[in-house]
Scaffold this motif. Structure first.
Motif, PDB file in Angstrom:
ATOM      1  N   ARG A  32      -6.109   8.902  -7.546  1.00 14.58           N
ATOM      2  CA  ARG A  32      -6.712  10.053  -6.848  1.00 14.58           C
ATOM      3  C   ARG A  32      -7.877   9.584  -5.981  1.00 14.58           C
ATOM      4  NH1 ARG A  32      -8.838  13.383 -11.234  1.00 14.58           N
ATOM      5  NH2 ARG A  32      -6.660  13.704 -11.757  1.00 14.58           N
ATOM      6  N   TYR A  33      -8.733   8.731  -6.540  1.00 11.04           N
ATOM      7  CA  TYR A  33      -9.881   8.213  -5.789  1.00 11.04           C
ATOM      8  C   TYR A  33      -9.418   7.372  -4.597  1.00 11.04           C
ATOM      9  CZ  TYR A  33     -12.969   9.567  -9.678  1.00 11.04           C
ATOM     10  OH  TYR A  33     -13.674  10.250 -10.626  1.00 11.04           O
ATOM     11  N   TYR A  34      -8.396   6.557  -4.821  1.00  9.27           N
ATOM     12  CA  TYR A  34      -7.864   5.745  -3.719  1.00  9.27           C
ATOM     13  C   TYR A  34      -7.407   6.644  -2.566  1.00  9.27           C
ATOM     14  CZ  TYR A  34      -4.619   3.080  -0.902  1.00  9.27           C
ATOM     15  OH  TYR A  34      -3.981   2.518   0.169  1.00  9.27           O
ATOM     16  N   LEU A  35      -6.647   7.689  -2.879  1.00 13.90           N
ATOM     17  CA  LEU A  35      -6.119   8.560  -1.827  1.00 13.90           C
ATOM     18  C   LEU A  35      -7.215   9.384  -1.166  1.00 13.90           C
ATOM     19  CD1 LEU A  35      -2.714   9.681  -3.364  1.00 13.90           C
ATOM     20  CD2 LEU A  35      -3.106   8.087  -1.482  1.00 13.90           C
ATOM     21  N   MET A  36      -8.258   9.745  -1.909  1.00 17.66           N
ATOM     22  CA  MET A  36      -9.389  10.458  -1.294  1.00 17.66           C
ATOM     23  C   MET A  36     -10.021   9.577  -0.216  1.00 17.66           C
ATOM     24  SD  MET A  36     -11.277  12.268  -4.518  1.00 17.66           S
ATOM     25  CE  MET A  36     -10.572  13.678  -5.355  1.00 17.66           C
ATOM     26  N   ASP A  37     -10.246   8.307  -0.548  1.00 15.18           N
ATOM     27  CA  ASP A  37     -10.820   7.384   0.424  1.00 15.18           C
ATOM     28  C   ASP A  37      -9.863   7.154   1.593  1.00 15.18           C
ATOM     29  OD1 ASP A  37     -12.985   5.373   1.118  1.00 15.18           O
ATOM     30  OD2 ASP A  37     -11.208   4.085   1.090  1.00 15.18           O
ATOM     31  N   PHE A  38      -8.583   7.021   1.291  1.00 18.31           N
ATOM     32  CA  PHE A  38      -7.568   6.816   2.327  1.00 18.31           C
ATOM     33  C   PHE A  38      -7.578   7.980   3.318  1.00 18.31           C
ATOM     34  CE2 PHE A  38      -3.260   7.261   4.008  1.00 18.31           C
ATOM     35  CZ  PHE A  38      -3.030   5.980   4.488  1.00 18.31           C
ATOM     36  N   LEU A  39      -7.616   9.215   2.812  1.00 17.12           N
ATOM     37  CA  LEU A  39      -7.640  10.388   3.689  1.00 17.12           C
ATOM     38  C   LEU A  39      -8.917  10.436   4.517  1.00 17.12           C
ATOM     39  CD1 LEU A  39      -6.176  13.110   1.311  1.00 17.12           C
ATOM     40  CD2 LEU A  39      -5.180  12.353   3.475  1.00 17.12           C
ATOM     41  N   ASP A  49     -11.736  19.903   2.617  1.00 19.09           N
ATOM     42  CA  ASP A  49     -10.277  19.961   2.785  1.00 19.09           C
ATOM     43  C   ASP A  49      -9.582  18.974   1.846  1.00 19.09           C
ATOM     44  OD1 ASP A  49     -10.563  21.872   4.774  1.00 19.09           O
ATOM     45  OD2 ASP A  49     -10.445  20.408   6.412  1.00 19.09           O
ATOM     46  N   ILE A  50     -10.156  17.800   1.709  1.00 16.74           N
ATOM     47  CA  ILE A  50      -9.587  16.806   0.808  1.00 16.74           C
ATOM     48  C   ILE A  50      -9.662  17.315  -0.633  1.00 16.74           C
ATOM     49  CG2 ILE A  50      -9.843  14.455  -0.102  1.00 16.74           C
ATOM     50  CD1 ILE A  50     -10.875  13.662   2.727  1.00 16.74           C
ATOM     51  N   GLY A  51     -10.776  17.938  -0.981  1.00 13.15           N
ATOM     52  CA  GLY A  51     -10.920  18.519  -2.317  1.00 13.15           C
ATOM     53  C   GLY A  51      -9.853  19.556  -2.612  1.00 13.15           C
ATOM     54  N   VAL A  52      -9.533  20.365  -1.624  1.00 12.10           N
ATOM     55  CA  VAL A  52      -8.486  21.382  -1.797  1.00 12.10           C
ATOM     56  C   VAL A  52      -7.134  20.722  -2.049  1.00 12.10           C
ATOM     57  CG1 VAL A  52      -7.186  23.195  -0.590  1.00 12.10           C
ATOM     58  CG2 VAL A  52      -9.675  23.176  -0.479  1.00 12.10           C
ATOM     59  N   MET A  53      -6.853  19.636  -1.338  1.00 12.46           N
ATOM     60  CA  MET A  53      -5.568  18.940  -1.528  1.00 12.46           C
ATOM     61  C   MET A  53      -5.386  18.466  -2.967  1.00 12.46           C
ATOM     62  SD  MET A  53      -4.930  16.662   1.895  1.00 12.46           S
ATOM     63  CE  MET A  53      -3.295  16.142   1.360  1.00 12.46           C
ATOM     64  N   GLY A  63     -13.028  23.881  -1.229  1.00 14.73           N
ATOM     65  CA  GLY A  63     -12.949  22.533  -1.784  1.00 14.73           C
ATOM     66  C   GLY A  63     -14.307  22.020  -2.221  1.00 14.73           C
ATOM     67  N   ASP A  64     -14.326  21.285  -3.304  1.00 15.73           N
ATOM     68  CA  ASP A  64     -15.573  20.720  -3.817  1.00 15.73           C
ATOM     69  C   ASP A  64     -15.778  19.330  -3.219  1.00 15.73           C
ATOM     70  OD1 ASP A  64     -17.791  19.916  -5.199  1.00 15.73           O
ATOM     71  OD2 ASP A  64     -17.066  20.578  -7.154  1.00 15.73           O
ATOM     72  N   HIS A  65     -16.646  19.260  -2.225  1.00 14.68           N
ATOM     73  CA  HIS A  65     -16.873  18.005  -1.509  1.00 14.68           C
ATOM     74  C   HIS A  65     -17.555  16.951  -2.379  1.00 14.68           C
ATOM     75  CE1 HIS A  65     -20.843  19.757  -1.190  1.00 14.68           C
ATOM     76  NE2 HIS A  65     -21.293  18.556  -0.868  1.00 14.68           N
ATOM     77  N   SER A  66     -18.357  17.381  -3.354  1.00 16.14           N
ATOM     78  CA  SER A  66     -19.101  16.418  -4.172  1.00 16.14           C
ATOM     79  C   SER A  66     -18.159  15.579  -5.037  1.00 16.14           C
ATOM     80  CB  SER A  66     -20.146  17.122  -5.038  1.00 16.14           C
ATOM     81  OG  SER A  66     -19.523  18.013  -5.940  1.00 16.14           O
ATOM     82  N   ILE A  67     -17.064  16.170  -5.509  1.00 17.30           N
ATOM     83  CA  ILE A  67     -16.087  15.414  -6.293  1.00 17.30           C
ATOM     84  C   ILE A  67     -15.415  14.358  -5.408  1.00 17.30           C
ATOM     85  CG2 ILE A  67     -13.879  15.590  -7.504  1.00 17.30           C
ATOM     86  CD1 ILE A  67     -14.826  18.312  -8.559  1.00 17.30           C
ATOM     87  N   VAL A  68     -15.136  14.736  -4.166  1.00 15.69           N
ATOM     88  CA  VAL A  68     -14.511  13.792  -3.235  1.00 15.69           C
ATOM     89  C   VAL A  68     -15.480  12.657  -2.912  1.00 15.69           C
ATOM     90  CG1 VAL A  68     -13.475  13.529  -0.953  1.00 15.69           C
ATOM     91  CG2 VAL A  68     -13.028  15.598  -2.290  1.00 15.69           C
ATOM     92  N   LEU A  69     -16.743  12.980  -2.673  1.00 18.94           N
ATOM     93  CA  LEU A  69     -17.742  11.927  -2.415  1.00 18.94           C
ATOM     94  C   LEU A  69     -17.843  10.968  -3.596  1.00 18.94           C
ATOM     95  CD1 LEU A  69     -20.749  13.710  -0.684  1.00 18.94           C
ATOM     96  CD2 LEU A  69     -19.353  11.861   0.228  1.00 18.94           C
ATOM     97  N   HIS A  70     -17.849  11.518  -4.795  1.00 11.56           N
ATOM     98  CA  HIS A  70     -17.914  10.675  -5.992  1.00 11.56           C
ATOM     99  C   HIS A  70     -16.685   9.769  -6.065  1.00 11.56           C
ATOM    100  CE1 HIS A  70     -18.611   9.414 -10.104  1.00 11.56           C
ATOM    101  NE2 HIS A  70     -17.373   9.795 -10.393  1.00 11.56           N
ATOM    102  N   GLY A  71     -15.509  10.338  -5.814  1.00 14.80           N
ATOM    103  CA  GLY A  71     -14.280   9.553  -5.850  1.00 14.80           C
ATOM    104  C   GLY A  71     -14.281   8.410  -4.855  1.00 14.80           C
ATOM    105  N   ILE A  72     -14.743   8.689  -3.644  1.00 11.98           N
ATOM    106  CA  ILE A  72     -14.807   7.650  -2.605  1.00 11.98           C
ATOM    107  C   ILE A  72     -15.796   6.564  -3.014  1.00 11.98           C
ATOM    108  CG2 ILE A  72     -15.542   7.218  -0.222  1.00 11.98           C
ATOM    109  CD1 ILE A  72     -14.322  10.003   0.450  1.00 11.98           C
ATOM    110  N   LYS A  73     -16.935   6.978  -3.565  1.00  9.33           N
ATOM    111  CA  LYS A  73     -17.952   6.018  -4.009  1.00  9.33           C
ATOM    112  C   LYS A  73     -17.388   5.104  -5.108  1.00  9.33           C
ATOM    113  CE  LYS A  73     -22.337   6.012  -6.462  1.00  9.33           C
ATOM    114  NZ  LYS A  73     -23.331   6.876  -7.090  1.00  9.33           N
TER     115      LYS A  73
END
Length: 135
Positions: A32-39, A49-53, A63-73
């Motif tokens: 999930r984290y890999y694909l968040m960064d890929f997107l 938008d990525i959070g919604v996906m 969408g929760d942007h903070s979860i996506v930021l954490h995943g990318i980090k």
């Protein structure tokens, strides 16, 4: 490659691998984290938008942007880790050719711009860009 094609392929992978579940098992979390960064790197989607996906929503349904930021980090922190690589192998192998196509396209675009360049300083800037892409 068109952004809509990338989004569609990632969306199908999210469904196929069950990455939109609420599971905290590493076999779901790391891909999930890999694909968040890929997107984030390959599309113009917002973090929300990525959070919604990935079905990561705030109480108001956005969408929760903070979860996506954490995943990318986390992805960028562990990208060279062998344990992380093991858990992301399947999705990385699906999308490695897309990343290669994007790199080749960027390099070709920069080389074309260098060849068309009439100003030496602009040419040097473009050569530096090409060098940074190649690394």
């Amino acid at each position: 490659m068109k952004e809509s094609v990338i989004i569609d392929m990632v969306g199908r992978s999210i469904e196929d691998y069950g990455l939109n579940r609420r599971s905290n098992k590493l076999e779901f979390v790391y891909p999930r984290y890999y694909l968040m960064d890929f997107l984030k790197r390959n599309t113009k989607l917002t973090l929300c938008d990525i959070g919604v996906m990935f079905n990561r929503l705030k109480p108001d349904g956005t969408g929760d942007h903070s979860i996506v930021l954490h995943g990318i980090k986390i992805h960028r922190k562990y990208i060279k880790d062998s344990y992380y690589a093991l858990h992301t192998y399947n999705v990385r192998s699906l999308f490695s050719h897309i990343e290669l196509d994007i790199e080749i396209h960027v390099e070709q675009t920069i080389i074309t711009r260098i060849l068309e360049c009439k100003n030496y300083l602009d040419m040097v800037k473009l050569q530096n860009q090409l060098t940074s892409v190649a690394q």
